[in-house]
Motif scaffolding. Structure first.
Motif, PDB file in Angstrom:
ATOM      1  N   PHE A  20       0.919  -1.376  -0.025  1.00  0.00           N
ATOM      2  CA  PHE A  20       0.042   0.014  -0.056  1.00  0.00           C
ATOM      3  C   PHE A  20       0.864   1.227   0.173  1.00  0.00           C
ATOM      4  O   PHE A  20       1.824   1.274   0.735  1.00  0.00           O
ATOM      5  CB  PHE A  20      -0.844   0.107   1.441  1.00  0.00           C
ATOM      6  CG  PHE A  20      -1.689   1.005   1.421  1.00  0.00           C
ATOM      7  CD1 PHE A  20      -2.887   1.459   0.837  1.00  0.00           C
ATOM      8  CD2 PHE A  20      -1.381   2.026   2.293  1.00  0.00           C
ATOM      9  CE1 PHE A  20      -3.468   2.452   0.751  1.00  0.00           C
ATOM     10  CE2 PHE A  20      -2.155   3.409   2.446  1.00  0.00           C
ATOM     11  CZ  PHE A  20      -3.064   3.324   1.673  1.00  0.00           C
ATOM     12  N   ILE A  21       0.724   2.240  -0.879  1.00  0.00           N
ATOM     13  CA  ILE A  21       1.332   3.491  -0.910  1.00  0.00           C
ATOM     14  C   ILE A  21       0.239   4.513  -0.847  1.00  0.00           C
ATOM     15  O   ILE A  21      -0.641   4.698  -1.589  1.00  0.00           O
ATOM     16  CB  ILE A  21       2.294   3.490  -2.223  1.00  0.00           C
ATOM     17  CG1 ILE A  21       3.355   2.343  -2.181  1.00  0.00           C
ATOM     18  CG2 ILE A  21       2.940   5.010  -2.463  1.00  0.00           C
ATOM     19  CD1 ILE A  21       4.039   1.976  -3.574  1.00  0.00           C
ATOM     20  N   LYS A  22       0.577   5.549  -0.113  1.00  0.00           N
ATOM     21  CA  LYS A  22      -0.043   6.787  -0.411  1.00  0.00           C
ATOM     22  C   LYS A  22       0.753   8.177  -0.508  1.00  0.00           C
ATOM     23  O   LYS A  22       1.823   8.287   0.115  1.00  0.00           O
ATOM     24  CB  LYS A  22      -0.630   7.028   1.024  1.00  0.00           C
ATOM     25  CG  LYS A  22      -1.887   8.146   1.216  1.00  0.00           C
ATOM     26  CD  LYS A  22      -2.604   8.023   2.414  1.00  0.00           C
ATOM     27  CE  LYS A  22      -3.839   9.031   2.285  1.00  0.00           C
ATOM     28  NZ  LYS A  22      -4.558   9.061   3.648  1.00  0.00           N
ATOM     29  N   ASP A  23       0.534   9.027  -1.525  1.00  0.00           N
ATOM     30  CA  ASP A  23       1.095  10.175  -1.572  1.00  0.00           C
ATOM     31  C   ASP A  23       0.317  11.309  -1.501  1.00  0.00           C
ATOM     32  O   ASP A  23      -1.027  11.458  -1.484  1.00  0.00           O
ATOM     33  CB  ASP A  23       1.472   9.968  -3.490  1.00  0.00           C
ATOM     34  CG  ASP A  23       2.478   9.239  -3.746  1.00  0.00           C
ATOM     35  OD1 ASP A  23       3.323   8.742  -2.834  1.00  0.00           O
ATOM     36  OD2 ASP A  23       2.529   8.813  -4.900  1.00  0.00           O
ATOM     37  N   TRP A  24       0.999  12.448  -1.083  1.00  0.00           N
ATOM     38  CA  TRP A  24       0.281  13.555  -0.859  1.00  0.00           C
ATOM     39  C   TRP A  24       1.004  14.702  -1.542  1.00  0.00           C
ATOM     40  O   TRP A  24       2.475  14.785  -1.730  1.00  0.00           O
ATOM     41  CB  TRP A  24       0.453  14.297   0.711  1.00  0.00           C
ATOM     42  CG  TRP A  24      -0.350  13.375   1.529  1.00  0.00           C
ATOM     43  CD1 TRP A  24      -1.574  13.593   1.914  1.00  0.00           C
ATOM     44  CD2 TRP A  24      -0.014  12.081   2.230  1.00  0.00           C
ATOM     45  NE1 TRP A  24      -1.753  12.552   2.801  1.00  0.00           N
ATOM     46  CE2 TRP A  24      -1.047  11.925   3.069  1.00  0.00           C
ATOM     47  CE3 TRP A  24       1.260  11.294   2.204  1.00  0.00           C
ATOM     48  CZ2 TRP A  24      -0.908  10.648   3.863  1.00  0.00           C
ATOM     49  CZ3 TRP A  24       1.412  10.402   3.211  1.00  0.00           C
ATOM     50  CH2 TRP A  24       0.259   9.936   3.820  1.00  0.00           C
ATOM     51  N   GLY A  25       0.243  15.720  -2.260  1.00  0.00           N
ATOM     52  CA  GLY A  25       0.987  16.723  -3.197  1.00  0.00           C
ATOM     53  C   GLY A  25       0.683  18.031  -2.285  1.00  0.00           C
ATOM     54  O   GLY A  25      -0.436  18.360  -2.132  1.00  0.00           O
ATOM     55  N   PHE A  26       1.627  18.926  -2.370  1.00  0.00           N
ATOM     56  CA  PHE A  26       1.665  20.207  -1.771  1.00  0.00           C
ATOM     57  C   PHE A  26       1.908  21.255  -2.830  1.00  0.00           C
ATOM     58  O   PHE A  26       3.110  21.157  -3.148  1.00  0.00           O
ATOM     59  CB  PHE A  26       2.535  20.466  -0.559  1.00  0.00           C
ATOM     60  CG  PHE A  26       2.343  19.486   0.652  1.00  0.00           C
ATOM     61  CD1 PHE A  26       1.333  19.832   1.706  1.00  0.00           C
ATOM     62  CD2 PHE A  26       2.827  18.239   0.773  1.00  0.00           C
ATOM     63  CE1 PHE A  26       0.806  18.850   2.686  1.00  0.00           C
ATOM     64  CE2 PHE A  26       2.472  17.241   1.697  1.00  0.00           C
ATOM     65  CZ  PHE A  26       1.374  17.698   2.564  1.00  0.00           C
ATOM     66  N   LYS A  75       5.884  21.987  -6.374  1.00  0.00           N
ATOM     67  CA  LYS A  75       4.996  21.000  -5.969  1.00  0.00           C
ATOM     68  C   LYS A  75       5.963  20.150  -5.037  1.00  0.00           C
ATOM     69  O   LYS A  75       7.119  19.928  -5.530  1.00  0.00           O
ATOM     70  CB  LYS A  75       4.525  20.401  -7.096  1.00  0.00           C
ATOM     71  CG  LYS A  75       3.551  19.086  -6.409  1.00  0.00           C
ATOM     72  CD  LYS A  75       2.837  18.649  -7.818  1.00  0.00           C
ATOM     73  CE  LYS A  75       1.979  17.035  -7.465  1.00  0.00           C
ATOM     74  NZ  LYS A  75       1.422  16.651  -8.417  1.00  0.00           N
ATOM     75  N   VAL A  76       5.590  19.910  -3.858  1.00  0.00           N
ATOM     76  CA  VAL A  76       6.225  18.906  -3.181  1.00  0.00           C
ATOM     77  C   VAL A  76       5.611  17.518  -2.929  1.00  0.00           C
ATOM     78  O   VAL A  76       4.320  17.652  -2.480  1.00  0.00           O
ATOM     79  CB  VAL A  76       6.703  19.484  -1.607  1.00  0.00           C
ATOM     80  CG1 VAL A  76       7.391  18.478  -0.890  1.00  0.00           C
ATOM     81  CG2 VAL A  76       7.401  20.636  -2.053  1.00  0.00           C
ATOM     82  N   VAL A  77       6.195  16.452  -3.119  1.00  0.00           N
ATOM     83  CA  VAL A  77       5.355  15.321  -2.961  1.00  0.00           C
ATOM     84  C   VAL A  77       5.949  14.314  -1.861  1.00  0.00           C
ATOM     85  O   VAL A  77       7.156  14.227  -1.779  1.00  0.00           O
ATOM     86  CB  VAL A  77       5.439  14.248  -4.306  1.00  0.00           C
ATOM     87  CG1 VAL A  77       4.692  13.180  -4.137  1.00  0.00           C
ATOM     88  CG2 VAL A  77       5.037  14.995  -5.633  1.00  0.00           C
ATOM     89  N   VAL A  78       5.043  14.066  -0.920  1.00  0.00           N
ATOM     90  CA  VAL A  78       5.589  13.243   0.243  1.00  0.00           C
ATOM     91  C   VAL A  78       4.916  11.953   0.079  1.00  0.00           C
ATOM     92  O   VAL A  78       3.702  11.554  -0.424  1.00  0.00           O
ATOM     93  CB  VAL A  78       4.936  13.735   1.587  1.00  0.00           C
ATOM     94  CG1 VAL A  78       5.139  12.982   2.986  1.00  0.00           C
ATOM     95  CG2 VAL A  78       5.441  15.393   1.884  1.00  0.00           C
ATOM     96  N   LYS A  79       5.472  10.894   0.349  1.00  0.00           N
ATOM     97  CA  LYS A  79       5.148   9.431   0.269  1.00  0.00           C
ATOM     98  C   LYS A  79       5.251   8.786   1.485  1.00  0.00           C
ATOM     99  O   LYS A  79       6.052   8.863   2.263  1.00  0.00           O
ATOM    100  CB  LYS A  79       6.033   8.605  -0.691  1.00  0.00           C
ATOM    101  CG  LYS A  79       5.510   7.346  -1.328  1.00  0.00           C
ATOM    102  CD  LYS A  79       6.517   7.072  -2.432  1.00  0.00           C
ATOM    103  CE  LYS A  79       5.945   5.820  -3.336  1.00  0.00           C
ATOM    104  NZ  LYS A  79       6.941   5.579  -4.285  1.00  0.00           N
ATOM    105  N   ARG A  80       4.251   7.928   1.655  1.00  0.00           N
ATOM    106  CA  ARG A  80       4.360   6.927   2.966  1.00  0.00           C
ATOM    107  C   ARG A  80       3.934   5.376   2.176  1.00  0.00           C
ATOM    108  O   ARG A  80       3.157   4.950   1.228  1.00  0.00           O
ATOM    109  CB  ARG A  80       3.092   6.983   3.632  1.00  0.00           C
ATOM    110  CG  ARG A  80       3.221   6.233   5.027  1.00  0.00           C
ATOM    111  CD  ARG A  80       2.017   6.420   5.878  1.00  0.00           C
ATOM    112  NE  ARG A  80       0.959   6.167   5.546  1.00  0.00           N
ATOM    113  CZ  ARG A  80      -0.321   6.686   6.115  1.00  0.00           C
ATOM    114  NH1 ARG A  80      -0.013   7.425   7.378  1.00  0.00           N
ATOM    115  NH2 ARG A  80      -1.234   6.317   5.506  1.00  0.00           N
TER     116      ARG A  80
END
Length: 167
Positions: A107-113, A123-128
């Protein structure tokens, strides 16, 4: 000057070394968008700045641009209260289990700021990775051009002069 290296090569190596030192100095940033939880700056994030995928290096110009945006990415994560994008998906990865290799979904979750900081839109991408994995810086991108419809709407609705310092 070293034999066989151009002035541009030496400037690139110097910029890369400085960016890598800066990146390693960050360790993590407390992000208000995640209720003050930390976003870690791991080697994976720096590698993503250098490479698109394994063994496919980005153009030097693109790398230099991303090196310059690193301080802005840190500032954005430290100040922002909201994310503009969120995506969840799973990928199949090859793992060793009981001396056998098998494919396992992860499972992967990405957030874009997305924000304008110091008159630069990024744009900054954070990943879990995994349901309980740590949040990691994944990428920073100059964010003026896009080919995706969902991003075009954000660009049209964002003023180039708006500044995140008000957040």
């Amino acid at each position: 000057m070293e034999i066989g290296k151009t002035k541009e090569d030496l400037e690139y190596e110097k910029a890369k070394l400085q960016a890598e030192e800066y990146y390693k100095s960050i360790k993590s940033v407390k992000c208000p968008a995640f209720n003050g939880e930390e976003v870690f700056f791991t080697s994976e994030g720096f590698n993503h700045i250098l490479y698109r995928i394994k063994k496919q290096e980005r153009e030097v110009r693109a790398q230099l641009t991303r090196f310059k945006l690193l301080p802005l990415a840190k500032e954005l994560l430290a100040k922002t209260n909201t994310f503009q994008e969120c995506e969840e998906y799973s990928e199949q990865v090859l793992v060793s289990r009981h001396k056998k290799k098998e494919w396992k979904p992860i499972f992967i979750k990405d957030w874009g700021f997305v924000a304008v900081i110091q008159n630069t839109r990024i744009k900054v991408v954070v990943k879990r990775v995994g349901k309980n994995g740590q949040r990691q810086f994944h990428s920073v991108i100059p964010y003026w051009n896009t080919r995706y419809y969902r991003d075009i709407k954000i660009i049209q609705n964002t003023s180039r002069t708006s500044v995140i310092e008000d957040v």
